[in-house]
Scaffold this motif. Structure first.
Motif, PDB file in Angstrom:
ATOM      1  N   ALA A  35       0.827  -1.202   0.000  1.00 40.78           N
ATOM      2  CA  ALA A  35       0.000   0.000   0.000  1.00 40.78           C
ATOM      3  C   ALA A  35       0.863   1.255   0.000  1.00 40.78           C
ATOM      4  O   ALA A  35       0.587   2.239  -0.704  1.00 40.78           O
ATOM      5  N   ALA A  36       1.942   1.221   0.811  1.00 39.88           N
ATOM      6  CA  ALA A  36       2.846   2.376   0.856  1.00 39.88           C
ATOM      7  C   ALA A  36       3.511   2.595  -0.505  1.00 39.88           C
ATOM      8  O   ALA A  36       3.645   3.727  -0.975  1.00 39.88           O
ATOM      9  N   THR A  37       3.927   1.485  -1.136  1.00 43.06           N
ATOM     10  CA  THR A  37       4.552   1.579  -2.463  1.00 43.06           C
ATOM     11  C   THR A  37       3.568   2.160  -3.478  1.00 43.06           C
ATOM     12  O   THR A  37       3.925   3.003  -4.310  1.00 43.06           O
ATOM     13  N   ALA A  38       2.305   1.703  -3.414  1.00 44.81           N
ATOM     14  CA  ALA A  38       1.282   2.208  -4.337  1.00 44.81           C
ATOM     15  C   ALA A  38       1.041   3.699  -4.121  1.00 44.81           C
ATOM     16  O   ALA A  38       0.900   4.467  -5.079  1.00 44.81           O
ATOM     17  N   ARG A  39       0.994   4.113  -2.833  1.00 45.59           N
ATOM     18  CA  ARG A  39       0.795   5.536  -2.535  1.00 45.59           C
ATOM     19  C   ARG A  39       1.935   6.383  -3.088  1.00 45.59           C
ATOM     20  O   ARG A  39       1.720   7.426  -3.674  1.00 45.59           O
ATOM     21  N   HIS A  40       3.156   5.900  -2.872  1.00 45.78           N
ATOM     22  CA  HIS A  40       4.309   6.633  -3.387  1.00 45.78           C
ATOM     23  C   HIS A  40       4.281   6.712  -4.918  1.00 45.78           C
ATOM     24  O   HIS A  40       4.590   7.756  -5.505  1.00 45.78           O
ATOM     25  N   LEU A  42       1.582   6.586  -6.863  1.00 44.68           N
ATOM     26  CA  LEU A  42       0.530   7.518  -7.267  1.00 44.68           C
ATOM     27  C   LEU A  42       0.954   8.965  -7.042  1.00 44.68           C
ATOM     28  O   LEU A  42       0.621   9.852  -7.832  1.00 44.68           O
ATOM     29  N   THR A  43       1.691   9.205  -5.956  1.00 45.95           N
ATOM     30  CA  THR A  43       2.180  10.558  -5.685  1.00 45.95           C
ATOM     31  C   THR A  43       3.132  11.024  -6.781  1.00 45.95           C
ATOM     32  O   THR A  43       3.017  12.141  -7.306  1.00 45.95           O
ATOM     33  N   VAL A  44       4.066  10.138  -7.143  1.00 44.25           N
ATOM     34  CA  VAL A  44       5.013  10.468  -8.207  1.00 44.25           C
ATOM     35  C   VAL A  44       4.278  10.699  -9.526  1.00 44.25           C
ATOM     36  O   VAL A  44       4.559  11.644 -10.276  1.00 44.25           O
ATOM     37  N   LEU A  45       3.282   9.816  -9.815  1.00 45.40           N
ATOM     38  CA  LEU A  45       2.505   9.963 -11.049  1.00 45.40           C
ATOM     39  C   LEU A  45       1.732  11.271 -11.067  1.00 45.40           C
ATOM     40  O   LEU A  45       1.641  11.956 -12.090  1.00 45.40           O
ATOM     41  N   GLY A  46       1.154  11.637  -9.896  1.00 42.47           N
ATOM     42  CA  GLY A  46       0.413  12.890  -9.809  1.00 42.47           C
ATOM     43  C   GLY A  46       1.303  14.100 -10.028  1.00 42.47           C
ATOM     44  O   GLY A  46       0.942  15.045 -10.746  1.00 42.47           O
ATOM     45  N   VAL A  47       2.498  14.082  -9.420  1.00 41.56           N
ATOM     46  CA  VAL A  47       3.443  15.179  -9.612  1.00 41.56           C
ATOM     47  C   VAL A  47       3.860  15.276 -11.084  1.00 41.56           C
ATOM     48  O   VAL A  47       3.944  16.369 -11.656  1.00 41.56           O
ATOM     49  N   PHE A  48       4.095  14.109 -11.711  1.00 37.30           N
ATOM     50  CA  PHE A  48       4.473  14.098 -13.126  1.00 37.30           C
ATOM     51  C   PHE A  48       3.346  14.659 -13.987  1.00 37.30           C
ATOM     52  O   PHE A  48       3.586  15.421 -14.927  1.00 37.30           O
ATOM     53  N   ALA A  49       2.089  14.265 -13.656  1.00 34.81           N
ATOM     54  CA  ALA A  49       0.945  14.756 -14.437  1.00 34.81           C
ATOM     55  C   ALA A  49       0.805  16.263 -14.307  1.00 34.81           C
ATOM     56  O   ALA A  49       0.557  16.978 -15.288  1.00 34.81           O
ATOM     57  N   ILE A  50       0.976  16.783 -13.077  1.00 35.05           N
ATOM     58  CA  ILE A  50       0.878  18.231 -12.865  1.00 35.05           C
ATOM     59  C   ILE A  50       1.980  18.953 -13.624  1.00 35.05           C
ATOM     60  O   ILE A  50       1.752  19.983 -14.268  1.00 35.05           O
ATOM     61  N   ALA A  51       3.196  18.398 -13.552  1.00 31.45           N
ATOM     62  CA  ALA A  51       4.321  19.011 -14.274  1.00 31.45           C
ATOM     63  C   ALA A  51       4.062  19.028 -15.783  1.00 31.45           C
ATOM     64  O   ALA A  51       4.361  20.007 -16.471  1.00 31.45           O
TER      65      ALA A  51
END
Length: 311
Positions: A35-40, A42-51
Motif C-alpha cells: 500500500a505504501a509503495t502504491a501511494r508513493h 501515485l504521488t510520483v505519477l500525480g506530480v508528473f501529471a501536474i508538471a
C-alpha cells in the motif's frame, strides 16, 4: 500417560497458533508495504501529471506531440495542414515582394516567392503556435485558420502573413465576429457590399464560413492593394477610409502585426504580449485616377467598406 498426551496437544496447539499469528503479521506487513509503495507511485505519477500540464500550458506544441504519439489520435483532421499546405514553398519563401509604383507595367503586387524546397510546414507551425498563444485560441482551431490562409494565398498568389495580420486586427480570429455596421467573420467583410464575390461560394449567407470568409477577404484585399498601388493604400481602402484623411491607425496596426508574423515565420523570438502599436504612421501613396462609373460592376468596385467606425 494422559498428562503427557494433554501436554503434547497443548504444545502443538500453541505452535499452530503462533505460526498462524506470525503468518498473519507477515501478510499484514506485506500488505502495508504494498500500500505504501502504491501511494508513493501515485504521488510520483500525480506530480508528473501536474508538471506535464504546466509544461503544456506554457508550451502548447507539447500537447500536439503527445496527441500525435497517442494511438487514439484522429487519423484525419477536418482541415489538415497536409491538405492545405503551400506545397513547393520554402520555409522562408512566403514574403511580400516590393509593390510597384502606380502605373507600372508589372501585374505582381505582394506576391509569394516560390522556390524548390518541399513545404512550409515548419513556418506554419511557428506562426500557428505564436498566434494561438497571442490570441488565446485553441491550437487546433488556429492551425485550421492558418492552413486556410496559406491555401488561399497559394490560390490567389498573395502573402498569407498579410492575410493573417488583417484577420488578427479585424476579428482577433473570432470567425463569428460581427460589427455594428454589418462587417462579418474573420476578415470582417461587408457582405452587402461584396455580395457578388460570395455568389460562387454559397451566397452572402456563407460569410460566416471561415474558409469562405478568408477566401473572399483575401481577394478583396489583393484587389485593393493592386488598385491602390501599395499595401498601405490597400489597407486604407479595406477599412473604408479611402476618401478620408486618416485611417485612425488601422494600417499601422496591421503592418505592425505583419512585421511580427514575418519575424516569427523566420524563426525569431517575438513576445506574444507585444502591444499592437504597429509601425509609425505610414505615408499613403496617392490613389490611381478615378474609375469610370458607367457600369454597375465599376460602382461596386469603388464602393467603400465603411468599417472604420468599428476599429
Amino acid at each position: 500417560m494422559l498428562h503427557s498426551m494433554t501436554t503434547a496437544m497443548h504444545r502443538v496447539a500453541n505452535q499452530s497458533a503462533g505460526q498462524t499469528i506470525a503468518g498473519a503479521v507477515a501478510v499484514r506487513g506485506n500488505v502495508r508495504r504494498m500500500a505504501a509503495t502504491a501511494r508513493h507511485g501515485l504521488t510520483v505519477l500525480g506530480v508528473f501529471a501536474i508538471a506535464t500540464l504546466v509544461m503544456m500550458f506554457f508550451k502548447p506544441e507539447l500537447a500536439d506531440r503527445l496527441q500525435a504519439l497517442s494511438p487514439f489520435s484522429p487519423a484525419v483532421a477536418a482541415i489538415s495542414p497536409d491538405s492545405l499546405q503551400l506545397g513547393g514553398l520554402s520555409e522562408n519563401a512566403v514574403t511580400a515582394t516590393a509593390v510597384p509604383a502606380v502605373g507600372s507595367d508589372t501585374d505582381k503586387v505582394t506576391v509569394i516567392t516560390r522556390s524548390a524546397a518541399p513545404s512550409t510546414d515548419l513556418q506554419q507551425q511557428r506562426v500557428t503556435q505564436w498566434l494561438s498563444k497571442r490570441y488565446r485560441v485553441a491550437n487546433d482551431a488556429t492551425n485550421m485558420l492558418v492552413s486556410a490562409a496559406y491555401s488561399t494565398a497559394r490560390d490567389i498568389n498573395f502573402d498569407p502573413l498579410l492575410i493573417l495580420a488583417v484577420m488578427a486586427i479585424e476579428s482577433r480570429f473570432n470567425p463569428f465576429a460581427e460589427s455594428p455596421v454589418g462587417a462579418q467573420g474573420l476578415m470582417q467583410i461587408m457582405s452587402k457590399v461584396h455580395h457578388d464575390k460570395f455568389m460562387e461560394m454559397g451566397g452572402p449567407r456563407s460569410a460566416l464560413n471561415p474558409v469562405v470568409n478568408i477566401k473572399v477577404g483575401a481577394m478583396i484585399l489583393k484587389e485593393y492593394v493592386k488598385s491602390g498601388g501599395s499595401i498601405e493604400a490597400g489597407l486604407k481602402r479595406y477599412v473604408g477610409a479611402a476618401d478620408m484623411e486618416s485611417d485612425d491607425g488601422y494600417g499601422a496596426k496591421v503592418l505592425g502585426e505583419y512585421d511580427r508574423l514575418k519575424a516569427v515565420a523566420a524563426g525569431k523570438r517575438v513576445s506574444t504580449f507585444a502591444p499592437m502599436l504597429g509601425r509609425a504612421a505610414p505615408r499613403i501613396e496617392p490613389l490611381p485616377k478615378p474609375i469610370d462609373h458607367t457600369t454597375v460592376e465599376s460602382e461596386q468596385a469603388v464602393q467603400p467598406d465603411a468599417k472604420l467606425a468599428t476599429i
